[in-house]
Design a protein around this motif. Sequence first.
Motif, short mmCIF file in Angstrom:
data_model
loop_
_atom_site.label_atom_id
_atom_site.label_comp_id
_atom_site.label_asym_id
_atom_site.label_seq_id
_atom_site.Cartn_x
_atom_site.Cartn_y
_atom_site.Cartn_z
N ARG A 1 1.03 -1.11 0.04
CA ARG A 1 -0.15 -0.10 0.07
C ARG A 1 1.07 1.20 -0.09
O ARG A 1 1.84 1.29 0.76
CB ARG A 1 -0.88 0.04 1.19
CG ARG A 1 -1.80 1.32 1.33
CD ARG A 1 -2.91 0.80 2.33
NE ARG A 1 -4.07 -0.19 1.41
CZ ARG A 1 -4.61 -1.00 2.25
NH1 ARG A 1 -4.78 -0.72 3.72
NH2 ARG A 1 -5.32 -1.89 1.92
N ASN A 2 0.73 2.04 -1.20
CA ASN A 2 1.25 3.26 -1.21
C ASN A 2 0.56 4.28 0.06
O ASN A 2 -0.53 4.68 -0.11
CB ASN A 2 1.18 3.99 -2.46
CG ASN A 2 2.04 5.40 -2.67
OD1 ASN A 2 2.19 6.18 -1.66
ND2 ASN A 2 2.39 5.55 -3.79
N LEU A 3 1.52 4.79 1.02
CA LEU A 3 0.47 5.27 2.20
C LEU A 3 0.54 6.79 1.73
O LEU A 3 -0.34 7.40 2.43
CB LEU A 3 1.73 5.15 3.34
CG LEU A 3 1.95 3.83 3.99
CD1 LEU A 3 2.80 3.92 5.12
CD2 LEU A 3 0.58 3.08 4.29
N THR B 1 -0.88 7.87 -1.58
CA THR B 1 -1.85 7.83 -2.36
C THR B 1 -3.17 6.74 -1.94
O THR B 1 -4.22 6.84 -2.37
CB THR B 1 -1.49 7.29 -3.66
OG1 THR B 1 -1.03 5.86 -3.72
CG2 THR B 1 -0.42 8.17 -4.25
N ASN B 2 -2.61 5.90 -0.84
CA ASN B 2 -3.63 5.02 -0.16
C ASN B 2 -3.93 3.81 -1.59
O ASN B 2 -5.03 3.17 -1.43
CB ASN B 2 -5.01 5.38 0.08
CG ASN B 2 -5.65 4.58 1.57
OD1 ASN B 2 -4.90 4.05 2.16
ND2 ASN B 2 -6.87 4.58 1.23
N GLU B 3 -3.10 3.84 -2.67
CA GLU B 3 -3.27 2.99 -3.52
C GLU B 3 -2.52 1.41 -3.29
O GLU B 3 -1.21 1.47 -2.73
CB GLU B 3 -2.92 3.58 -4.87
CG GLU B 3 -3.67 4.51 -5.56
CD GLU B 3 -3.21 5.12 -6.63
OE1 GLU B 3 -3.78 5.58 -7.47
OE2 GLU B 3 -1.86 5.10 -6.79
N ASP B 4 -2.95 0.36 -3.77
CA ASP B 4 -2.33 -0.74 -3.74
C ASP B 4 -1.74 -1.25 -4.84
O ASP B 4 -2.27 -1.08 -5.82
CB ASP B 4 -3.33 -2.06 -3.32
CG ASP B 4 -3.84 -1.81 -1.56
OD1 ASP B 4 -3.48 -0.74 -0.99
OD2 ASP B 4 -4.85 -2.41 -1.16
N LEU B 5 -0.51 -1.99 -4.45
CA LEU B 5 -0.03 -2.44 -5.86
C LEU B 5 0.37 -4.17 -5.63
O LEU B 5 0.57 -4.10 -4.36
CB LEU B 5 1.27 -1.77 -6.29
CG LEU B 5 2.26 -1.62 -5.33
CD1 LEU B 5 3.35 -2.53 -5.60
CD2 LEU B 5 2.84 -0.08 -5.61
N GLU B 6 0.35 -4.81 -6.63
CA GLU B 6 1.10 -6.23 -6.45
C GLU B 6 2.59 -6.35 -6.94
O GLU B 6 2.70 -5.60 -7.95
CB GLU B 6 0.11 -7.12 -7.18
CG GLU B 6 -1.44 -7.10 -6.80
CD GLU B 6 -1.77 -7.76 -5.48
OE1 GLU B 6 -0.72 -8.66 -5.14
OE2 GLU B 6 -2.85 -7.69 -5.06
#
Length: 442
Positions: free
Chosen positions: A92-94, A96-101
Motif C-alpha cells: 500500500r502506497n501510504l 496515495t492509499n493505492e495498492d499494488l502487487e
Amino acid sequence: MKIAVIGCTHAGTAAIVNAATLYPEAEITVYERNDNISFLSCGIALYVGGVVKDAQGLFYSSPEKLAELGVQTKMRHDVIAVDTVNKTLRVRNLETNEDLEDTFDKLIITTGSWPILPKIEGWQLDNILLSKNFNHSNTIIEKAKEAKRIVVVGAGYIGIELVEAFEMNGKQVTLIDSTDRILNKYLDPEFTNQTEELLKSNGIELALGQTVTRFEGTDGKVTKVVTTKGEFEADLVILCIGFRPATDLFKGQLNMMDNGAIIVDAYMRTSQPDVYAAGDSCAIVYNPTGKHAYIPLATNAVRMGTLVARNLMEPKIAYMGTQGTSGIKIYDENIATTGLTETSAQDMGMNVKTVTIQEHDRPEFMPTFEDVTLKVVYEADSRRIVGAQLMSKADLTQSVNTISVCIQNKMTVDQLGFVDFFFQPHYNKPWNFLNTAGLQAK
C-alpha cells in the motif's frame, strides 16, 4: 532475479548494499513504510540530550545512495500481505492509499521490531510517547522543551540513557520498572546496585518493583502516572518497556518463536525456500546456551544482513552465533556485558560459578589509575565461560569484546588465565585483569 526487501534499517541496509554489490544484474526493490531509512536508533538518547547536534549524522544511507547502486527504494510503502509460497506481495502506497502487487524470486525480511505498548488505562493521552525511530526522537525533543517532570517507564538501556539525558537537561526525572533492579537482563546485582546509586546521586527518582496501572490527565494531556505502589506527576511520559518482532505478516507461513521472532538457520534461511530474515525480526543461536534466542541489537542486525546477501544464491558463510555483547556509558561509568549473567544462568537452571575481581587498570606507580570491576560467569563442570560484566571509569569496554570471542570459541576460565596479552604501564599491568580473573577462578 527479483529481490524484494521489506524494511530498511540496520539489517535491511546491510543486506541491500551487499546484495547490490554482489548481484549487479539483480532487480532489487525495497519497501519502507517510513519516510527515512538507516536511522541509528541507538543514538536517540544522544540526540535528545544534545550531544549529537546534527541528526543527519545518525543516518548512514539514503534512497539516493541506494539508487546509485541500482536499487529502487519505495518510501512510504507498507507491505500489507505476503504469500511466501507463491512469491507475491501486496503493498500500500501510504501517500496515495493505492495498492499494488509485486512478485519476487528472493525475499529478505528485515521488518525489525516495534516497542511493546501495553493497553494501560489512559495510554492514549497526549504526551505519552514511544522511543524507537527518528520521528519519535524529534517528538520527544519538541515535547521535552516545555516539560518539567518526565517519567520514563522501562529500565533497560534506552530508558537509562533517556533519564540521564533528561536529568542533564535540568528535568525532574522518575524511572519506573516492574522489576526490582535496573538493567536486570544485562547485569548482576553488584553492578546494578552501584549504578542505581549513581542515578540517585544525580537526582533521578527510581520507582522499581512497581507496575504502571493507569495514566491520568487533564484536557487530554497526561499529568500523572499511577503504579501499584504510588503516583508520580508527569508532563511527559516515555514508554521503553521493550520490543517485539514486527512479523505479523508471516504468522502461519514461517517457523517462529512464541514471541513472533522468525527462526533462521546459520545461513539466515527461514523455513520457506528463498525467504531470508535478518535483524530484530528474527531469532538466532545464542552461544552461551546453544539455543535460539531473541536478541535485538544493531550489531547482530548488521552482521545478519550482510550474511543474507552472501548466502542468497547458495550457503557460503555460516553465522557464528551471538553472545549478545553490549555496552553503555552512564555518567562517568563505562559498563559492558556479554553472554549470561549469574542471575540469568541460574534462572535457566544452569550450574555456574563466578569469579569477581576488583583491580586497578594500570600499575600503582603510574600518576593515575582507575578501579575496574570484572565478573566472569562459567559452567561449574566444564568451566566453559558463558558470560562477563565489567564496570570502570576508565574505558575498558573492549575487554568484554575479548571475552565475547572467548565465549564464541568455547574457551574455559582456566585458559583465560594464560591468554597472551601485552603489557605496557600506560595501559595495563603485567597480568592483565582478564588473566587475573582466570587465575583466581578456582
